[in-house]
Design a protein around this motif. Structure first.
Motif, PDB file in Angstrom:
ATOM      1  N   GLY A  34     -10.261 -13.475   7.656  1.00 25.42           N
ATOM      2  CA  GLY A  34     -10.419 -14.226   6.414  1.00 25.42           C
ATOM      3  C   GLY A  34     -10.251 -13.487   5.113  1.00 25.42           C
ATOM      4  O   GLY A  34     -10.268 -14.101   4.045  1.00 25.42           O
ATOM      5  N   ALA A  35     -10.092 -12.156   5.143  1.00 25.58           N
ATOM      6  CA  ALA A  35      -9.978 -11.388   3.897  1.00 25.58           C
ATOM      7  C   ALA A  35      -8.569 -11.460   3.324  1.00 25.58           C
ATOM      8  O   ALA A  35      -7.583 -11.594   4.058  1.00 25.58           O
ATOM      9  N   ARG A  36      -8.496 -11.345   2.005  1.00 24.07           N
ATOM     10  CA  ARG A  36      -7.235 -11.064   1.346  1.00 24.07           C
ATOM     11  C   ARG A  36      -7.109  -9.550   1.301  1.00 24.07           C
ATOM     12  O   ARG A  36      -8.046  -8.859   0.904  1.00 24.07           O
ATOM     13  N   VAL A  37      -5.943  -9.035   1.691  1.00 24.10           N
ATOM     14  CA  VAL A  37      -5.833  -7.595   1.929  1.00 24.10           C
ATOM     15  C   VAL A  37      -4.718  -6.962   1.115  1.00 24.10           C
ATOM     16  O   VAL A  37      -3.548  -7.375   1.189  1.00 24.10           O
ATOM     17  N   GLY A  38      -5.080  -5.942   0.333  1.00 22.40           N
ATOM     18  CA  GLY A  38      -4.109  -5.126  -0.373  1.00 22.40           C
ATOM     19  C   GLY A  38      -3.704  -3.959   0.518  1.00 22.40           C
ATOM     20  O   GLY A  38      -4.564  -3.270   1.076  1.00 22.40           O
ATOM     21  N   LEU A  39      -2.409  -3.747   0.641  1.00 25.02           N
ATOM     22  CA  LEU A  39      -1.867  -2.742   1.554  1.00 25.02           C
ATOM     23  C   LEU A  39      -1.271  -1.595   0.758  1.00 25.02           C
ATOM     24  O   LEU A  39      -0.280  -1.774   0.042  1.00 25.02           O
ATOM     25  N   ILE A  40      -1.861  -0.410   0.883  1.00 24.46           N
ATOM     26  CA  ILE A  40      -1.376   0.763   0.137  1.00 24.46           C
ATOM     27  C   ILE A  40      -0.778   1.788   1.093  1.00 24.46           C
ATOM     28  O   ILE A  40      -1.386   2.149   2.096  1.00 24.46           O
ATOM     29  N   ALA A  41       0.413   2.256   0.769  1.00 25.41           N
ATOM     30  CA  ALA A  41       1.064   3.390   1.434  1.00 25.41           C
ATOM     31  C   ALA A  41       2.238   3.792   0.559  1.00 25.41           C
ATOM     32  O   ALA A  41       2.576   3.116  -0.419  1.00 25.41           O
ATOM     33  N   ARG A  42       2.883   4.882   0.940  1.00 22.09           N
ATOM     34  CA  ARG A  42       3.963   5.407   0.097  1.00 22.09           C
ATOM     35  C   ARG A  42       5.287   4.682   0.285  1.00 22.09           C
ATOM     36  O   ARG A  42       6.103   4.645  -0.634  1.00 22.09           O
ATOM     37  N   ARG A  43       5.520   4.101   1.467  1.00 16.33           N
ATOM     38  CA  ARG A  43       6.814   3.484   1.753  1.00 16.33           C
ATOM     39  C   ARG A  43       6.690   1.964   1.830  1.00 16.33           C
ATOM     40  O   ARG A  43       5.802   1.449   2.504  1.00 16.33           O
ATOM     41  N   ARG A  44       7.592   1.279   1.160  1.00 12.91           N
ATOM     42  CA  ARG A  44       7.522  -0.179   1.086  1.00 12.91           C
ATOM     43  C   ARG A  44       7.884  -0.853   2.400  1.00 12.91           C
ATOM     44  O   ARG A  44       7.236  -1.832   2.794  1.00 12.91           O
ATOM     45  N   GLU A  45       8.904  -0.389   3.073  1.00 19.29           N
ATOM     46  CA  GLU A  45       9.412  -1.112   4.242  1.00 19.29           C
ATOM     47  C   GLU A  45       8.345  -1.366   5.305  1.00 19.29           C
ATOM     48  O   GLU A  45       8.170  -2.516   5.744  1.00 19.29           O
ATOM     49  N   PRO A  46       7.599  -0.345   5.748  1.00 19.93           N
ATOM     50  CA  PRO A  46       6.565  -0.636   6.750  1.00 19.93           C
ATOM     51  C   PRO A  46       5.435  -1.506   6.212  1.00 19.93           C
ATOM     52  O   PRO A  46       4.839  -2.282   6.962  1.00 19.93           O
ATOM     53  N   LEU A  64       1.258  -2.860  -2.029  1.00 20.52           N
ATOM     54  CA  LEU A  64       0.963  -1.980  -3.152  1.00 20.52           C
ATOM     55  C   LEU A  64       1.502  -0.586  -2.833  1.00 20.52           C
ATOM     56  O   LEU A  64       0.812   0.243  -2.229  1.00 20.52           O
ATOM     57  N   VAL A  65       2.734  -0.329  -3.205  1.00 17.12           N
ATOM     58  CA  VAL A  65       3.349   0.961  -2.905  1.00 17.12           C
ATOM     59  C   VAL A  65       2.774   2.022  -3.846  1.00 17.12           C
ATOM     60  O   VAL A  65       2.828   1.882  -5.071  1.00 17.12           O
ATOM     61  N   ALA A  66       2.192   3.065  -3.261  1.00 24.15           N
ATOM     62  CA  ALA A  66       1.587   4.129  -4.072  1.00 24.15           C
ATOM     63  C   ALA A  66       1.393   5.373  -3.229  1.00 24.15           C
ATOM     64  O   ALA A  66       1.140   5.286  -2.024  1.00 24.15           O
ATOM     65  N   ASP A  67       1.532   6.513  -3.869  1.00 21.04           N
ATOM     66  CA  ASP A  67       1.189   7.789  -3.252  1.00 21.04           C
ATOM     67  C   ASP A  67      -0.286   8.027  -3.526  1.00 21.04           C
ATOM     68  O   ASP A  67      -0.698   8.187  -4.678  1.00 21.04           O
ATOM     69  N   VAL A  70      -1.569  10.704  -5.947  1.00 21.81           N
ATOM     70  CA  VAL A  70      -1.190  10.644  -7.370  1.00 21.81           C
ATOM     71  C   VAL A  70      -2.118   9.658  -8.064  1.00 21.81           C
ATOM     72  O   VAL A  70      -2.064   8.453  -7.819  1.00 21.81           O
ATOM     73  N   GLU A  71      -2.971  10.159  -8.943  1.00 18.84           N
ATOM     74  CA  GLU A  71      -4.030   9.321  -9.507  1.00 18.84           C
ATOM     75  C   GLU A  71      -3.506   8.108 -10.248  1.00 18.84           C
ATOM     76  O   GLU A  71      -4.049   7.002 -10.096  1.00 18.84           O
ATOM     77  N   SER A  72      -2.465   8.265 -11.025  1.00 21.74           N
ATOM     78  CA  SER A  72      -1.953   7.130 -11.778  1.00 21.74           C
ATOM     79  C   SER A  72      -1.462   6.023 -10.852  1.00 21.74           C
ATOM     80  O   SER A  72      -1.621   4.830 -11.155  1.00 21.74           O
ATOM     81  N   GLU A  73      -0.890   6.394  -9.713  1.00 16.36           N
ATOM     82  CA  GLU A  73      -0.362   5.401  -8.774  1.00 16.36           C
ATOM     83  C   GLU A  73      -1.482   4.672  -8.033  1.00 16.36           C
ATOM     84  O   GLU A  73      -1.445   3.445  -7.881  1.00 16.36           O
ATOM     85  N   ILE A  74      -2.474   5.412  -7.568  1.00 17.37           N
ATOM     86  CA  ILE A  74      -3.568   4.763  -6.832  1.00 17.37           C
ATOM     87  C   ILE A  74      -4.403   3.904  -7.782  1.00 17.37           C
ATOM     88  O   ILE A  74      -4.858   2.813  -7.417  1.00 17.37           O
ATOM     89  N   ALA A  75      -4.595   4.363  -9.011  1.00 17.52           N
ATOM     90  CA  ALA A  75      -5.339   3.569  -9.989  1.00 17.52           C
ATOM     91  C   ALA A  75      -4.609   2.269 -10.290  1.00 17.52           C
ATOM     92  O   ALA A  75      -5.221   1.191 -10.347  1.00 17.52           O
ATOM     93  N   ALA A  76      -3.292   2.353 -10.469  1.00 17.78           N
ATOM     94  CA  ALA A  76      -2.507   1.151 -10.762  1.00 17.78           C
ATOM     95  C   ALA A  76      -2.532   0.174  -9.596  1.00 17.78           C
ATOM     96  O   ALA A  76      -2.593  -1.050  -9.794  1.00 17.78           O
ATOM     97  N   ALA A  77      -2.495   0.689  -8.374  1.00 16.02           N
ATOM     98  CA  ALA A  77      -2.526  -0.178  -7.189  1.00 16.02           C
ATOM     99  C   ALA A  77      -3.855  -0.921  -7.095  1.00 16.02           C
ATOM    100  O   ALA A  77      -3.890  -2.139  -6.844  1.00 16.02           O
ATOM    101  N   MET A  78      -4.954  -0.204  -7.280  1.00 12.45           N
ATOM    102  CA  MET A  78      -6.276  -0.846  -7.239  1.00 12.45           C
ATOM    103  C   MET A  78      -6.407  -1.871  -8.369  1.00 12.45           C
ATOM    104  O   MET A  78      -6.932  -2.981  -8.167  1.00 12.45           O
ATOM    105  N   ASP A  79      -5.927  -1.512  -9.551  1.00 11.63           N
ATOM    106  CA  ASP A  79      -6.000  -2.431 -10.692  1.00 11.63           C
ATOM    107  C   ASP A  79      -5.198  -3.704 -10.425  1.00 11.63           C
ATOM    108  O   ASP A  79      -5.638  -4.808 -10.772  1.00 11.63           O
TER     109      ASP A  79
END
Length: 258
Positions: A34-46, A64-67, A70-79
């Motif tokens: 039942g959760a809505r899920v944000g998916l973070i990893a470095r590569r979009r295809e998988p 949510l593609v992010a390394d 890298v703080e700016s990338e992970i912060a942007a993904a969470m935001d």
């Protein structure tokens, strides 16, 4: 995999390292419950593949593609996830690497390999927790589940001091976070996998002798599965674990008990 229908209905979760292994299994199961899920990893295809699998079963996923280091990338993904859903409730800090054949005995270990493992495995989890916790605080609470390894407290990973140190650091960080956030409504806990059949361990799984050697170190006599780890992660993230703070849930087939 036993599904507890709608256990996470209305919950908003983000999983780092969601493209494969334990992270993928956790994301799929959160969505199935039942959760809505944000998916973070470095590569979009998988990540797109995981999202399509979730969506095909009627779930909601956000790529949510992010390394993670890298703080700016992970912060942007969470935001972005928090903006999409109006907040976050669950953070699964899972992303990590193991550099077999490059990590080595300390006197032979290249500083660049040490830095890569510490940056990815320890700093990466710190950043996921930091920027995830901001949104959990804004939402009035939630749950963080970190992923560790039994290498954090057992000297079993010979010739892998950097990997072991990175996981030991996550364990120590989790304990302090658990105390810091306990009265702020955020529960912080950890799942500690043992030898698990994931892409990270593919070289061992393909080597008959190596697989037999490691399986013989485990009382159950076999590697664990990503789904078995996901089940433990979901329990710690759920209301069923409401009195668990700073818990380390070991999923290793009894290996640490020997």
């Amino acid at each position: 995999m036993k599904i507890i229908a709608e256990r996470f209905a209305g919950r908003r979760a983000v999983v780092t390292g969601a493209s494969a292994g334990i992270g993928r299994a956790t994301a799929l199961r959160l969505a199935a419950e039942g959760a809505r899920v944000g998916l973070i990893a470095r590569r979009r295809e998988p990540l797109d593949e995981v999202a399509r699998e979730i969506q095909a079963k009627g779930g909601e996923a956000l790529v949510l593609v992010a390394d993670g280091s890298v703080e700016s990338e992970i912060a942007a993904a969470m935001d972005r996830a928090a903006k999409e859903w109006g907040g976050l409730d669950i953070i699964v800090s899972n992303a990590g690497i193991e550099l077999l054949g490059q990590d080595d005995r300390v006197d032979r270990l290249d500083r660049a390999i040490w830095d890569k493992l510490i940056t990815t495995n320890l700093t990466g989890q710190f950043l996921a927790c930091k920027h995830g916790a901001r949104h959990l605080l804004a939402a009035g609470g939630g749950a963080i589940v970190c992923l560790g390894s039994n290498c954090a407290y057992l000297g079993m990973a010979t010739n892998e001091p950097a990997y072991s140190a990175s996981k030991g650091g996550v364990l120590a960080m989790m304990k302090v976070m658990a105390i810091d956030y306990a009265r702020l409504g955020i529960r912080v806990n950890m799942v500690i996998p043992g030898f698990i059949d994931t892409p990270m361990n593919a070289p061992v799984m393909k080597d008959t002798k190596e697989l037999a050697y490691w399986s013989n170190q485990i009382p159950l006599g076999r590697p664990g599965t990503a789904d078995e780890c996901a089940a433990a992660i979901l329990w710690l993230a759920s209301d069923e674990a409401s009195y668990c703070i700073g818990t380390t849930l070991v999923i290793d087939g009894g290996q640490a008990s020997i």
